[in-house]
Write a protein that holds these residues in place. Structure first.
Motif, short mmCIF file in Angstrom:
data_model
loop_
_atom_site.label_atom_id
_atom_site.label_comp_id
_atom_site.label_asym_id
_atom_site.label_seq_id
_atom_site.Cartn_x
_atom_site.Cartn_y
_atom_site.Cartn_z
N UNK A 9 0.80 -1.20 0.00
CA UNK A 9 0.00 0.00 0.00
C UNK A 9 0.85 1.28 0.00
N UNK A 10 1.97 1.24 0.70
CA UNK A 10 2.76 2.47 0.82
C UNK A 10 3.87 2.47 -0.21
N UNK A 11 4.08 3.62 -0.82
CA UNK A 11 5.13 3.71 -1.84
C UNK A 11 6.53 3.44 -1.27
N UNK A 12 6.72 3.73 0.03
CA UNK A 12 8.04 3.50 0.61
C UNK A 12 8.42 2.03 0.49
N UNK B 291 9.03 1.02 -3.08
CA UNK B 291 10.36 1.46 -3.51
C UNK B 291 11.42 0.50 -3.01
N UNK C 239 2.19 3.91 -10.16
CA UNK C 239 1.68 5.27 -10.30
C UNK C 239 2.72 6.32 -9.86
N UNK C 240 3.69 5.91 -9.07
CA UNK C 240 4.69 6.87 -8.61
C UNK C 240 5.99 6.71 -9.39
N UNK C 241 6.51 7.83 -9.87
CA UNK C 241 7.73 7.70 -10.68
C UNK C 241 8.92 7.24 -9.85
N UNK D 175 9.06 7.24 -20.71
CA UNK D 175 8.19 7.56 -19.58
C UNK D 175 7.87 9.05 -19.55
N UNK D 176 6.72 9.38 -19.00
CA UNK D 176 6.39 10.81 -18.97
C UNK D 176 7.15 11.55 -17.88
N UNK D 177 7.71 10.82 -16.94
CA UNK D 177 8.50 11.48 -15.92
C UNK D 177 9.97 11.51 -16.32
N UNK D 178 10.56 12.69 -16.23
CA UNK D 178 11.96 12.80 -16.63
C UNK D 178 12.87 12.00 -15.70
N UNK D 179 12.41 11.78 -14.47
CA UNK D 179 13.27 11.03 -13.54
C UNK D 179 13.49 9.61 -14.04
N UNK E 277 13.24 8.62 -17.22
CA UNK E 277 14.08 8.69 -18.42
C UNK E 277 15.53 8.92 -18.03
#
Lengths: 630, 475
Positions: free
Chosen positions: A218-221, A224, A257-259, A295-299, A301
């Protein structure tokens, strides 16, 4: 009584902080001055003797200095050694497990110590005793503590027998993986891969299940953390499971959903692609990788660009040709400067690793046009990233292509308005030198060097000075004398000390390169001329140069030309110059012959030793004693 | 560099801030050559890149002139028109199109704000789509990697002339009396909110200000999203504290939370307490605390006012994270402690007074006079003074030695006179205790100077014995 006291404290309702302050102070005492007494007392075992250190520590209980607690934790192994394996297991470790509430700094030290505790608890047979305190540490909030605890857990996992691993270690991983708060689940992610290879297949299935769960936490942490360990976990899995389990997790994480999660999947992509057979890559990995590169996020890419060489190696030459070349072109043309800079950094490596059969063609038709664009990029970081690798292309492309295609780019970058770009070109000149010789560049090089040499920022000037010996070596002595010598001398009177210092050092390296005779003709007269400069800082520079050059120039020049100047300067009206004369004499003394030392140096130093200025006196006396002239 | 090309219309136009990369500001190089390069691509936002081909906009009839029957259709067309994005980094590109979109947005804003009955169900997906297309974007990398919100000017959003109107429209949309949460919730969903929250990292304070109000409205109107919003804010904060240490919108999110906390039902749910202890308190460790400290302290005090039993968690938490080297933060912590003490219940005060006043004593002896001064100001607060007076027996012994010593040693005259006042207050509060402490302090000091070692050993044994006695009593 020691035992009772600990137990008493341990079981009573005394506040946590007091409780461990109690133990920490206790340790501190044992760790330092009381170490020896305590060991002997422990050897004599029990009795009221032990009361004394306890009394001391009860007094120190009120001391809330973290530093004391920290010191004692760092001596934990000493304490354990004093207590012996039995008591370490039965008293110290339960106590530590219970006192996890402290300053993070203390906890960090504790987590680190426990990783090296195996022998202190009685060897591999008992290593599982270390798990409870480390488990608690793996759940704390502070990331560095948690990471250290995981590191220690990974370390001691190797010391577990396969049975212990299943009985003690794996349950711990499971508990962490299903913890309430994200910290424990995050920590669990790092532990799967160390126990997986050594457990039974049922347990393996459980571990895979737990990892799967955490990947969709559930948590992005936690996601990651799982994403960052995905590659590592894939490496220990059987190939079938990599295909069935890991790929789906990888695909899911790569479209999170999170880059911040997606970009970590890129890292995992490298490991996963390395593991899979070539024929599966296209279907299992490439769709995701293609998606990440756009990807739409530059991070994300950026991450692809940053890992490009690794990705290239992992997917092999065919996919590189078909997929990665266009992807790389896009990254070089990305709309964010960060991404372009990361890609520009990889230009050389990427080209180097292209399949040799049509490497040149790919570079010339696909990569070089993008590189040409980047030379005039608007962002200086992009240009300077490119400048730091572009010279490397010349070895790959050979002489003719370099002259025709790369040389104009080098020249353009040498004229770039950003000093960093020019510096990066100059610092990599050696690559070109091997292919076409530096002469091709010398006409453009000179203005660039001159401009950098006079740059308003002293750090830029400092950087170019550092390349002087290299340039001098490649351009040859005539070119140097003609064009660069004046620059090198001008730096000696720069208004920034760091530049003067670097210039001095530079002269020494030049002399080492061109020899003493060259020094005598070109440098030494100019340096010595500065001894009469009205500015005392310049006069001191003469001394510093002499210090640096004497050895390289040899006894003859030093005695005949330098020494008289130094001796003359002992009458300087500025005390700083005079004590630097003393220091210089000390420095060049060993180069001189004993006759000169006795007849010329000694009287001057003796005179300086009676100087009115105390610093002059000090350094003169020091020189006298070092040179043994007393 | 781009500044030369700016239209001279509005001085506060965001494009003025198209800063050249920071390093170039100082190196003194002529920037002629910078200008010629492909400006258009240089800083253009990640968003613009994804528009495949540029559509030519043609002006539509005005909304106010439209017959009622066609109004909704026209509204919808305008919304679609506003989905076209423009490159604002090239400020002369497609000026006509930009103007058409700006006018359309203005009309939409006005229409949704003033006229009734415009917002009918079919417009919801269109409106939300228009908003999403415009505002949701990956924020570009900061132009200044070491951006310090306190020192540096923020990079302002280039497309603000349009973006502002889109935000304004969104806000009016949410605030419209016609707004139906039951319809909106199908489009303003979890995914939407998550993207909205990510935008709080924008460097542009104007954008964050809008986002704050908007998120607050969303939270107020869409009840189903509340728990989700709180959870995601938690995640953002945890990432900020433990992973990146960077997020521009912490203050704004805290401001929203301040009013959310205000509305919590009693007794507090475990989730909310956990938020306090595991998120709000650790936020105090952030390096950039000064930027959001006021909002953070407000949230903390809100919690206390809701439920006094959390007081002890809060104070002990603050004491745990008390700044060790940063005096500026120490002053902030002291300020927050005073705010807390202002509303503390006497029964809670007793529970924390001991560790708290040890820390206060430590602050009083700080060589940094602002820290000492801030701590001493507590004695000017009447409520705190009354708490101290009630618990003089405990507090005075804790601070006495420090006060006495610092009054003799501190380099700053203001501090010394403040301490005299405090000592005087204590003397008036309880002169007997004061005299006893003075006497024993002097004796102690004398003993120290006479024979430190003897004294220490005696003390050690005294405590050892007393502890053993206590131990027997417990068993």
């Amino acid at each position: 009584i020691v035992l009772n006291l600990i137990n008493y404290k341990y079981s009573s309702r005394v506040g946590t902080s007091r409780r461990h302050a109690f133990l920490y102070i206790y340790m501190e005492q044992i760790g330092s001055n009381f170490h020896l007494t305590l060991v002997s007392k422990m050897a004599g075992a029990d009795g009221d003797d032990s009361l004394y250190p306890i009394a001391v520590l009860i007094d120190e209980l009120r001391n809330e200095d973290v530093q004391l607690r920290l010191n004692s934790i760092k001596k934990l192994s000493t304490i354990a050694l004093a207590l012996g394996v039995e008591r370490t297991r039965t008293e110290l470790l339960p106590f530590l497990t219970d006192t996890i509430y402290d300053e993070d700094e203390v906890l960090l030290a504790l987590a680190e110590q426990l990783g090296n505790f195996t022998m202190l608890v009685g060897g591999p047979e008992y290593v599982h005793c270390l798990l409870p305190p480390l488990e608690s540490l793996a759940t704390v909030e502070e990331t560095v503590v948690r990471d250290k605890a995981v590191e220690s857990l990974r370390k001691i996992s190797q010391e577990h027998s396969p049975v212990d691993l299943e009985v003690h270690f794996e349950p711990l991983v499971k508990r962490l993986a299903s913890g309430d708060w994200f910290t424990s689940r995050t920590s669990a992610c790092g532990l799967f891969s160390v126990c997986y290879p050594r457990v039974s297949s049922t347990v393996k299935a459980e571990i895979r299940q737990h990892f799967r769960t955490l990947c969709s936490d559930d948590t992005p942490m936690v996601r990651r953390a799982a994403a960052s360990k995905l590659g590592e976990f894939a490496k220990v899995l059987e190939l079938d499971y990599v295909k069935s389990d890991i790929i789906s997790l990888f695909t899911a994480l790569a479209s999170d959903e999170q880059d911040s999660v997606r970009l970590l999947a890129v890292e995992a992509c490298v490991s996963i692609a390395t593991l899979l057979p070539q024929e599966d890559l296209e279907t299992l990995v490439m769709p995701t990788l293609r998606q990440a590169a756009e990807d739409k996020s530059w991070r994300v890419r950026y991450m692809v660009a940053d890992k490009f060489s690794e990705l290239q190696k992992a997917v092999g030459p065919e996919i590189t040709k078909n997929d990665l070349v266009p992807a790389f072109q896009n990254l070089l043309k990305d709309c964010e400067a960060e991404v372009r800079a990361a890609a520009a950094n990889k230009v050389k490596e990427f080209c180097e690793n292209l399949p040799e059969d049509n490497r040149e063609q790919i570079i010339m038709t696909h990569i070089l046009p993008c590189v040409k664009e980047l030379v005039s990029d608007t962002n200086q970081h992009v240009k300077s990233a490119l400048a730091s690798v572009i010279m490397g292309l010349s070895t790959i492309l050979g002489k003719d292509n370099t002259i025709e295609h790369l040389l104009p780019l080098f020249l353009a970058q040498l004229k770039d308005e950003c000093p960093e770009v020019r510096l990066n070109i100059i610092s990599n000149l050696d690559c070109v030198n091997e292919v076409i010789g530096i002469r091709q560049l010398s006409q453009s090089l000179l203005p660039a060097i001159v401009e950098l040499a006079e740059d308003a920022k002293w750090r830029v000037r400092l950087a170019i000075i550092e390349y002087m010996p290299l340039l001098a070596g490649q351009l040859g002595v005539e070119f140097f004398d003609e064009k660069l010598n004046t620059l090198c001398m001008a730096w000696l009177i720069d208004h920034v000390y760091a530049i003067r210092e670097a210039a001095t050092c530079n002269l020494m390296k030049l002399v080492e390169k061109f020899g003493a005779e060259w020094a005598q003709n070109t440098i030494v007269p100019k340096v010595l001329g500065m001894a009469n400069d009205p500015n005392y800082l310049h006069r001191m520079t003469t001394l510093f140069c002499i210090n640096a050059l004497s050895e390289a120039c040899g006894q003859d020049i030093t005695t005949k030309q330098m020494l008289p100047v130094v001796l003359k300067m002992s009458n300087d009206q500025v005390a700083n110059v005079r004590f630097n004369v003393a220091k210089s004499l000390q420095k060049i003394g060993p180069v001189l012959d004993s006759n000169a030392l006795q007849t010329e140096v000694k009287p001057v130093l003796e005179k300086l030793a009676t100087d009115t200025d105390m610093d002059v006196k000090y350094f003169a006396q020091e020189a006298i004693s070092v040179l043994a002239l007393a | 560099m781009e500044t030369t090309k700016l239209p001279p219309t509005s001085p506060s136009s965001p494009t003025t801030s198209f800063s050249v990369p920071s390093a170039e500001k100082v190196d003194g190089f002529p920037r002629r050559s910078m200008r010629r390069a492909r400006q258009r691509r240089s800083h253009s936002s990640s968003q613009f890149r994804y528009q495949s081909s540029q559509v030519e906009l043609t002006p539509l009839p005005l909304l106010k002139d439209a017959p009622v029957a066609e109004l909704h259709d026209l509204f919808c067309k305008k919304l679609q028109q506003c989905c076209v994005l423009f490159d604002f980094l090239d400020c002369v590109a497609d000026l006509k199109g930009k103007e058409i979109k700006r006018a359309a947005l203005n009309e939409l804003v006005e229409s949704v704000a003033t006229s009734r009955g415009v917002l009918i169900e079919p417009l919801y997906p269109e409106a939300i789509k228009m908003i999403s297309v415009n505002i949701f974007r990956t924020l570009p990398p900061s132009e200044n990697p070491e951006f310090d919100p306190e020192e540096d000017e923020p990079t302002l959003e280039a497309s603000w002339p349009h973006l502002q109107l889109v935000y304004e429209f969104f806000l009016r949309f949410l605030e419209s009396p016609d707004f139906q949460p039951s319809m909106a919730k199908r489009y303003v969903d979890q995914k939407f909110v998550l993207q909205l929250l990510e935008l709080f990292d924008s460097e542009d304070p104007r954008e964050r200000e809008y986002l704050k109000t908007i998120l607050h409205r969303v939270y107020g109107k869409l009840l189903g999203l509340r728990a989700y919003i709180r959870k995601q804010i938690n995640n953002i904060f945890l990432r900020f504290i433990y992973e990146t240490e960077h997020f521009n919108g912490v203050a704004e999110l805290l401001e929203i939370l301040g009013s959310i906390i205000n509305g919590f039902a009693l007794p507090l749910k475990a989730e909310h307490k956990q938020f306090l202890v595991r998120v709000l308190i650790p936020l105090h460790t952030a390096k950039s605390l000064s930027i959001f400290h006021a909002q953070l302290a407000y949230c903390v005090v809100q919690f206390m006012e809701k439920d006094a039993t959390v007081t002890e968690y809060i104070i002990r938490g603050l004491l745990k994270y008390w700044p060790k080297t940063c005096t500026q933060k120490e002053v902030m912590f002291l300020g927050e402690i005073e705010e807390i003490l202002d509303v503390i219940e006497p029964s809670q005060f007793i529970r924390v007074q001991e560790p708290l006043f040890k820390q206060i004593a430590a602050c009083i002896s700080s060589p940094h006079f602002q820290v000492a001064e801030r701590a001493l100001y507590f004695w000017n607060n009447e409520y705190i003074l009354s708490l101290i007076e009630e618990n003089c027996q405990v507090i005075l012994p804790l601070v006495f030695a420090t006060l006495y010593r610092v009054s003799k040693e501190h380099w700053n005259q203001t501090i010394v006179s403040l301490i005299y006042n405090v000592l005087k207050t204590f003397m008036e509060m309880n002169s007997k205790l004061f005299d006893d402490l003075t006497a024993s302090y002097k004796v102690e000091k004398q003993n120290w100077s006479q024979g430190v070692v003897n004294f220490r050993i005696r003390l050690i044994y005294l405590h050892g014995v007393s502890c053993l006695i206590k131990m027997c009593r417990y068993h």
